[in-house]
Design a protein around this motif. Structure first.
Motif, mmCIF file in Angstrom:
data_model
loop_
_atom_site.group_PDB
_atom_site.id
_atom_site.type_symbol
_atom_site.label_atom_id
_atom_site.label_comp_id
_atom_site.label_asym_id
_atom_site.label_seq_id
_atom_site.Cartn_x
_atom_site.Cartn_y
_atom_site.Cartn_z
ATOM 1 N N VAL A 291 0.882 -1.169 0.000
ATOM 2 C CA VAL A 291 0.000 0.000 0.000
ATOM 3 C C VAL A 291 0.917 1.215 0.000
ATOM 4 N N SER A 292 0.857 2.008 -1.052
ATOM 5 C CA SER A 292 1.797 3.121 -1.193
ATOM 6 C C SER A 292 1.067 4.426 -1.435
ATOM 7 N N THR A 293 1.642 5.484 -0.899
ATOM 8 C CA THR A 293 1.159 6.837 -1.168
ATOM 9 C C THR A 293 2.307 7.600 -1.806
ATOM 10 N N LYS A 336 1.363 9.196 8.369
ATOM 11 C CA LYS A 336 0.798 8.565 7.169
ATOM 12 C C LYS A 336 1.076 7.070 7.187
ATOM 13 N N VAL A 340 -1.644 3.918 7.431
ATOM 14 C CA VAL A 340 -1.692 2.850 6.423
ATOM 15 C C VAL A 340 -1.434 1.500 7.076
ATOM 16 N N PHE A 365 -9.052 1.955 2.478
ATOM 17 C CA PHE A 365 -7.971 2.731 1.869
ATOM 18 C C PHE A 365 -8.564 3.863 1.030
ATOM 19 N N THR A 366 -7.893 4.997 1.026
ATOM 20 C CA THR A 366 -8.373 6.147 0.265
ATOM 21 C C THR A 366 -7.894 6.050 -1.182
ATOM 22 N N GLU A 369 -4.155 6.043 -1.580
ATOM 23 C CA GLU A 369 -3.440 4.893 -1.020
ATOM 24 C C GLU A 369 -3.595 3.737 -1.998
ATOM 25 N N HIS A 370 -2.565 3.531 -2.800
ATOM 26 C CA HIS A 370 -2.633 2.591 -3.915
ATOM 27 C C HIS A 370 -2.206 1.193 -3.479
#
Length: 457
Positions: A291-293, A336, A340, A365-366, A369-370
């Motif tokens: 999960v990455s931002t 952040k 996550v 997840f937003t 947030e990929h």
């Protein structure tokens, strides 16, 4: 009388149920081969990708044993087999039985007719049916291209090595799940986000990735990874050999005397790029969900618009004020990652997992947030956990030991390695060569190998 028939019926059923433990009915004098010339398919049970078709005459096989014929395939036909053994397919099409090496090869060739009875298919099955873990060991024993600037490794499409045919790697079953937090800085290339799962193996913190893009922004990826280790595999370095395909191509590239030295160097670099500059003999298989931002780091740069600079100015003032009074902004990098990690860990534990998290967060997840995954078909935590049951979907998630591919040349041909080193030392810093492999200090790569090999007095 009834009891005798009952006994015979029971015996028949019993034999039928254990038919995969016995050899097939012998074929006499290649009697099932319909013509003097025929096409024989070689299927290697230890290498799912290997299938060779040979046009043969029946006289080439009728007097051969399995041992003799396998030697013929490797020596005369240059077919690299996973093992010096053969099996026969049994009636249920799922089980194979190994045959003694002195068995006439005619008795081992499988014969099957297609709907058009004029077409007959002949197949020889080499090796024994491998376990799924053994297949995985070979499938993922690929070369690694090292990105010096990010300290990441990328798995290539081919393997530069194989290992001794009779050798089985040490396999340790594991079932470990952990959460890992990382920050990766990147220059340019928005597509990096889509490939982040295939690039991270053992990334270190706060590295800078330069992928050669001319994009005008810098980005920071804050990543929380859910890592599920299923199997650890260790291959003895002394059992590793160069694959025939890789060896032939690197020799051919180094010996292209019709080319200039610069172009010969190009060909060598292309081969190493294709097969991998490094390989691993110790790695973990399993799955990793990331999960990455992404955060734009162009604050204050000329590329930022006036309004962006204005907003960034007040954002910096606000963060400074709340920091002065001892508070921490929810917008900080650490918070952040905390948020996550809490979401990811909570979702995993709800599905029966058991990872340690500092707090629970039941929110989804937003949009920023990929979620990406190394496991094909998994695009969320639930599907990721479900797909991990399929060992065919595991990938390398950790490379514990990295070995330069060219190191093996010293075992077989130091002269060849000397020629490769001479060309790369001479042309490795040439701009046209650097374009082919911008991520590796190639001169340092060959010189380090050479210094290890040539021990000074």
């Amino acid at each position: 009388m009834y009891s005798i028939y009952g006994f015979l019926l029971t015996l028949t059923l019993l034999i039928s149920s254990i038919q995969y433990d016995v050899t097939a009915e012998p074929l006499k004098y290649c009697s099932l081969i319909k013509s003097s010339n025929f096409m024989l398919s070689i299927r290697d049970l230890g290498r799912a990708d290997l299938k060779s078709d040979l046009y043969m005459n029946v006289t080439e096989v009728e007097d051969q044993t399995v041992d003799q014929f396998l030697s013929y395939l490797q020596e005369a036909k240059n077919i690299l087999l996973s093992s010096h053994s053969a099996s026969v397919k049994l009636a249920n099409d799922k089980h194979f039985a190994s045959v003694p090496m002195d068995t006439p090869v005619c008795e081992v060739i499988d014969v099957s007719s297609e709907e058009d009875t004029s077409k007959v298919q002949y197949t020889l099955y080499v090796g024994a049916m491998s376990t799924s873990v053994q297949i995985l060991a070979e499938r993922f024993l690929n070369g690694l291209i090292y990105d010096e600037q990010s300290l990441l490794f990328k798995v290539t499409d081919m393997s530069p090595i194989t290992f001794d045919k009779s050798y089985q790697p040490i396999v340790e079953q594991r079932d470990e799940v952990s959460l890992i937090r990382q920050t990766i800085k990147a220059h340019g290339n928005k597509d990096f986000l889509d490939t982040i799962s295939t690039l991270i193996l053992d990334a270190k913190y706060d590295n800078h990735l330069n992928n050669g893009s001319k994009s005008k922004y810098n980005a920071r990826f804050d990543v929380v990874s859910l890592i599920s280790k299923k199997t650890e595999i260790l291959i003895d370095k002394d059992k590793i050999e160069l694959s025939r395909d890789f060896r032939d191509k690197i020799y051919a590239a180094a010996n292209m005397q019709n080319l200039s030295n610069l172009n010969r160097t190009k060909e060598i670099i292309k081969v190493l790029n294709k097969f991998g500059w490094y390989f691993t003999n110790h790695f973990d298989l399993g799955g990793r969900l990331d999960v990455s931002t992404v955060s734009n780091e162009n604050e204050g740069s000329e590329e930022m618009s006036g309004i962006d600079k204005f907003l960034q100015f007040f954002k910096d003032i606000w963060n400074a004020i709340i920091s002065f009074f001892g508070f921490e902004s929810d917008d900080t990098d650490e918070n952040k990652l905390d948020n996550v990690e809490a979401k990811l860990g909570t979702q995993w534990n709800k599905l029966g997992g058991n990872v340690v998290i500092s707090k629970q967060d039941n929110s989804e997840f937003t949009e920023i947030e990929h979620v990406t995954s190394t496991v094909k078909g998994a695009n969320d935590v639930e599907s990721f956990k479900h797909n991990l049951d399929n060992d065919q979907k595991w990938t390398i998630i950790s490379a514990k030991n990295i070995i330069p591919t060219c190191k093996i040349f010293f075992k077989k041909d130091a002269h060849l390695m000397g020629e490769i080193r001479r060309l790369i030392v001479t042309y490795g810093d040439n701009s046209r060569i650097r374009e082919l492999q911008p991520n590796i200090n190639m001169v340092e790569y060959v010189n380090d190998l050479w210094s290890d090999y040539v021990i000074p007095f």
